[in-house]
Design a protein around this motif. Structure first.
Motif, PDB file in Angstrom:
ATOM      1  N   ARG A 159       0.824  -1.211   0.000  1.00 23.62           N
ATOM      2  CA  ARG A 159       0.000   0.000   0.000  1.00 23.62           C
ATOM      3  C   ARG A 159       0.865   1.272   0.000  1.00 23.62           C
ATOM      4  NH1 ARG A 159      -4.695  -1.177   3.937  1.00 23.62           N
ATOM      5  NH2 ARG A 159      -4.788  -3.108   2.751  1.00 23.62           N
ATOM      6  N   ARG A 160       1.654   1.441   1.047  1.00 24.31           N
ATOM      7  CA  ARG A 160       2.548   2.595   1.073  1.00 24.31           C
ATOM      8  C   ARG A 160       3.963   2.076   1.307  1.00 24.31           C
ATOM      9  NH1 ARG A 160      -0.167   4.466   5.061  1.00 24.31           N
ATOM     10  NH2 ARG A 160      -2.244   4.829   4.245  1.00 24.31           N
TER      11      ARG A 160
ATOM     12  N   LYS B 222       7.598   1.343   2.282  1.00 20.74           N
ATOM     13  CA  LYS B 222       8.454   1.961   3.302  1.00 20.74           C
ATOM     14  C   LYS B 222       9.829   2.227   2.683  1.00 20.74           C
ATOM     15  CE  LYS B 222       6.084   0.079   7.257  1.00 20.74           C
ATOM     16  NZ  LYS B 222       5.963  -1.001   8.229  1.00 20.74           N
TER      17      LYS B 222
ATOM     18  N   VAL C  91       2.370  -0.854  -6.355  1.00 20.61           N
ATOM     19  CA  VAL C  91       1.492   0.172  -5.782  1.00 20.61           C
ATOM     20  C   VAL C  91       0.390   0.478  -6.789  1.00 20.61           C
ATOM     21  CG1 VAL C  91       1.393   2.527  -4.835  1.00 20.61           C
ATOM     22  CG2 VAL C  91       3.465   1.151  -4.569  1.00 20.61           C
TER      23      VAL C  91
END
Lengths: 392, 290, 92
Positions: B244-245, B247, B289
């Motif tokens: 999702r996001r 790192k 993503v």
């Protein structure tokens, strides 16, 4: 019925008659014709087996580790560099007690690269835990193949076997051979029934690692199995003779050796030449004879002591050299006699390396040197056919 | 969960490898035959006269597991028996010494599922570099030093090599994603022909982190994009695990001693950028993503 | 010591005679009141040492750690989403 066939075909046919479940193949001269013939037999539906062409000799033998662990009867053949590439797997197959039979079409090892016959490849692998039988002609190569399975698959032995036949000299020769009858072989060689196989219903672990507390015992059991093979090799040769009417000896064989003062000791196809030379010399009144070592591993110490106890002098002829200390067979033979009462002089010759012919003349030269050695050994070991004129 | 790997084995406390194997065996079930090359797995699970394996298991050598498994598979065929044939081995045997044997097994098309638990170095012999060791990781044969920032080469792309052999099922997986791993093993063993699954498997001693963090570090590898979870069926990318996001890679690298030098030495910052670029390339290649 | 046979066929699951719990420094304790039975501890345990058992008093299914084999690695503590597992220094 005798048939004129190529040695490689005869051996492939013999392997086919043993009904192997799995055959693995990788091409290398002079072994290639054997696996070519086998693949043709598979293609023609004459041989019902899983036939696998693999990526190296290393994989050829590794595939058989998996198949043998499943209870399959396995066959492969190789030579020289191929056998050297298999080296690590050779120890593994014998350590895992897998009764694989492999024909070794004996050939020299590089460098320098050389594709012709000598026995450096298998003699150099004498300590890998495999039984080694050396044959003198194509018929013996044929007959030894089912014998090899019968010995290897004995539950008290369970040890792989190399059937060693001289490359080119035997693999590529066309000569009359009595091919085996598959039905008759089936009667001689019962189906292989291992105690355990890889089986999800009885999930054993095979190939655990052994620490110093048990490793010695595993090695001892292999050593013990080879000792048991001494009697088995003799018994199987006798049984084969009873069934098929032919024998080339068990652990050893002899020719004109009973009253011989000079005894030549050797392995493999040079025996044909030696027999001719002996016939010539006998006609001239020279008391010369031959002891053939058929089983190099296990080394038949007692049989050799018995056969050679009355010899006046012994000359060993072999197609290998232990660079740094004479050669394999002569060293083993001397060791076999050291703790016996036999004090016969023994001299060793390495000859026929890299495909150089060993002639009747060479055998006569050896016999002369052996005769002279009765009065005192001048040279314990030498390269018989060294071309000193081309040395630096 | 089926326990087909018994306790009492000698793997380090916190090792990811037994968990990977438990998950693989849980998915494959008891009708399975396993071949393992020489590895941490082999030495920790089979000290004679003991074995942790509850399925039939065979060890031969370091570099021949795929050939041995080929032999098992053809013998099954020969005897009209049916069982899953698995190789479970480390990256040393998979990427390096067993490459020829793997290539042969892939190319011949044996129905064998090859699972590599990838801890990215020769851990059994004491953390030496393998073809799987990532860029600038410290190992005992690619140590960081006055003039070195660790392993000078990027990790070998084994899944691409498997795909080049037209292996019909190729996937990556992670010990941190057990549902995904089990599903992939099930798909792999149902594949007609060879299959290859490469599982990220952190090593506490080689990567240097606290034992409890094993799964967390494997998760970070996925969440940074450094270990994309994907699946190829018949050469087509059929599935990826979305991140999702993503790192920053520093989150992953900082957690391990093998990258410690990158945060201390001159030149480290540049390397961090290069590793971030590798993660970004994965994110873009596999559309991680949305 | 078991006997050595010519072929080393080893019995399945026989490492269980070795109680690796002896390696442990820290011991995990499960707070059953916090446990949501997600089974992540069972899945992740490298020692196959977390099991679902029936609580002898309540009869409920609970997770239990077999301390014969638990090496005290702490993965279960770290991964428990409800922080229901705590490692304590073990007194031996």
């Amino acid at each position: 019925m005798m048939k004129v066939v190529e040695g490689s075909y005869a051996v492939a046919h013999a392997a086919m008659c043993c009904s192997p479940d799995v055959v693995s193949a990788y091409p290398i001269t002079p072994q290639t014709h054997i696996v070519e013939h086998l693949s043709q037999m598979v293609a023609d539906g004459e041989l019902d087996a899983e036939f696998l062409t693999v990526d190296s000799e290393f994989s050829a033998l590794s595939v058989l580790v998996g198949a043998s662990a499943m209870g399959a009867r396995c066959y492969s053949s190789t030579t020289s560099q191929g056998l050297a590439l298999m080296y690590e797997v050779l120890y593994n197959v014998s350590g895992l007690r897998m009764p694989v039979v492999m024909t070794v079409a004996n050939r020299a090892l590089g460098a320098p690269l050389n594709i012709w016959n000598d026995q450096q490849d298998s003699v150099g692998a004498r300590d890998v835990g495999w039984l080694q039988l050396y044959v003198e002609n194509v018929q013996e190569a044929v007959d030894t193949t089912p014998q090899a399975y019968k010995i290897a698959e004995d539950m008290g032995i369970l040890t792989p076997i190399m059937v060693c036949m001289d490359g080119f000299i035997l693999t590529h020769v066309y000569e009359p051979v009595e091919l085996l009858d598959k039905e008759k072989v089936a009667g001689f060689l019962p189906a292989f029934k291992p105690e355990y196989v890889l089986d999800p219903a009885n999930p054993k672990t095979i190939g655990a690692f052994a620490d110093p507390s048990t490793y010695t015992e595993f090695r001892y059991l292999q050593f013990d199995a080879q000792q048991k093979a001494l009697a088995k090799i003799e018994a199987v040769a006798k049984e084969f003779q009873e069934t098929f009417g032919r024998t080339f000896g068990g652990l050893i064989d002899t020719y004109q050796a009973e009253d011989a003062e000079i005894v030549l000791v050797t392995m493999g196809s040079v025996i044909g030449t030696i027999k001719d030379a002996i016939d010539e010399m006998r006609a001239e009144g020279i008391k010369v004879g031959l002891v053939k070592v058929r089983s190099y591993r296990p080394f038949p110490v007692q049989a050799l002591r018995k056969a050679l106890k009355d010899a006046g002098v012994i000359a060993v002829i072999e197609k290998d050299v232990s660079i740094g200390n004479e050669a394999g067979l002569v060293t083993d033979l001397k060791a076999a006699f050291y703790n016996s009462k036999i004090r016969t002089p023994i001299i060793g010759f390495t000859a026929g390396l890299g495909g150089r012919d060993i002639t009747v003349k060479d055998i006569r030269k050896i016999t002369e040197k052996a005769s002279a050695a009765r009065k005192g050994i001048e040279s314990e070991f030498e390269f018989l056919d060294l071309r000193t004129e081309i040395l630096p | 969960m089926q326990n087909l790997l018994a306790p009492g084995h000698r793997a380090c406390a916190g090792c990811s490898m037994p968990t990977v194997v438990r998950l693989v065996l849980d998915a494959a079930g008891p009708n399975t035959i396993v071949v393992s090359p020489t590895s941490c797995l082999e030495v920790t699970t089979t000290p004679f006269p003991e074995s942790a394996w509850c399925v039939p298991w065979l060890h031969s050598l370091f570099e021949n597991a795929a050939a041995v498994a080929s032999g098992v598979e053809i013998a099954l065929k020969r005897f009209h028996k049916d069982a899953n044939v698995l190789v479970i081995g480390g990256d040393g045997s998979t990427f390096d010494i067993g490459m020829g044997s793997n290539s042969g097994m892939f190319e011949r098309g044996h129905k064998v599922t090859y699972v590599c638990y990838d801890n990215e170095a020769y851990m059994n012999t004491g953390v030496q570099r393998s073809g799987s060791t990532p860029f600038c990781a410290h190992t005992t044969t690619t140590p960081s030093g006055e003039i070195s920032l660790g392993n000078p080469r990027p990790k070998k792309d084994m899944p691409a090599i498997a795909l080049a052999h037209r292996v019909p099922y190729v996937a990556t997986a992670s010990v941190a994603y057990p549902v995904d791993l089990r599903r992939k093993v099930k798909k792999a063993i149902e594949t007609q022909g060879p299959s290859y699954i490469q599982v990220n498997a952190p090593c506490i001693t080689g990567w240097t982190f606290d034992a409890g963090k094993t799964v967390e570090i494997a998760r970070l590898a996925v969440e940074t994009g450094l270990w994309p979870l994907f699946e190829y069926v018949n050469g087509q990318l059929t599935e990826v695990k979305k991140v999702r996001r993503p790192k920053p890679v520093e989150d992953y690298l900082k957690s391990q001693g093998r990258y410690r030098h990158l945060f201390k030495k001159p030149g480290g910052t540049e390397v961090l950028k290069q590793i971030q670029a590798m993660a970004d390339a994965n994110i873009s290649k596999y559309c991680l993503v949305d | 010591m078991s006997k050595v046979k010519a072929i080393e066929f080893v019995e399945p699951g026989s490492t269980q005679i070795t109680k690796t719990g002896a390696w442990r420094t820290f011991v995990p304790r499960i707070d059953q009141k916090k446990c949501i039975k997600c089974s992540l501890c069972e899945i992740y345990c490298p020692e196959s040492s977390v099991h679902q058992v029936k609580d002898p008093i309540s009869g409920d299914l609970i997770f239990d750690i077999d301390l014969n084999y638990c090496k005290g690695c702490g993965i279960c503590e770290h991964e428990c989403p409800r922080h229901a597992i705590k490692l304590e220094l073990e007194e031996k």
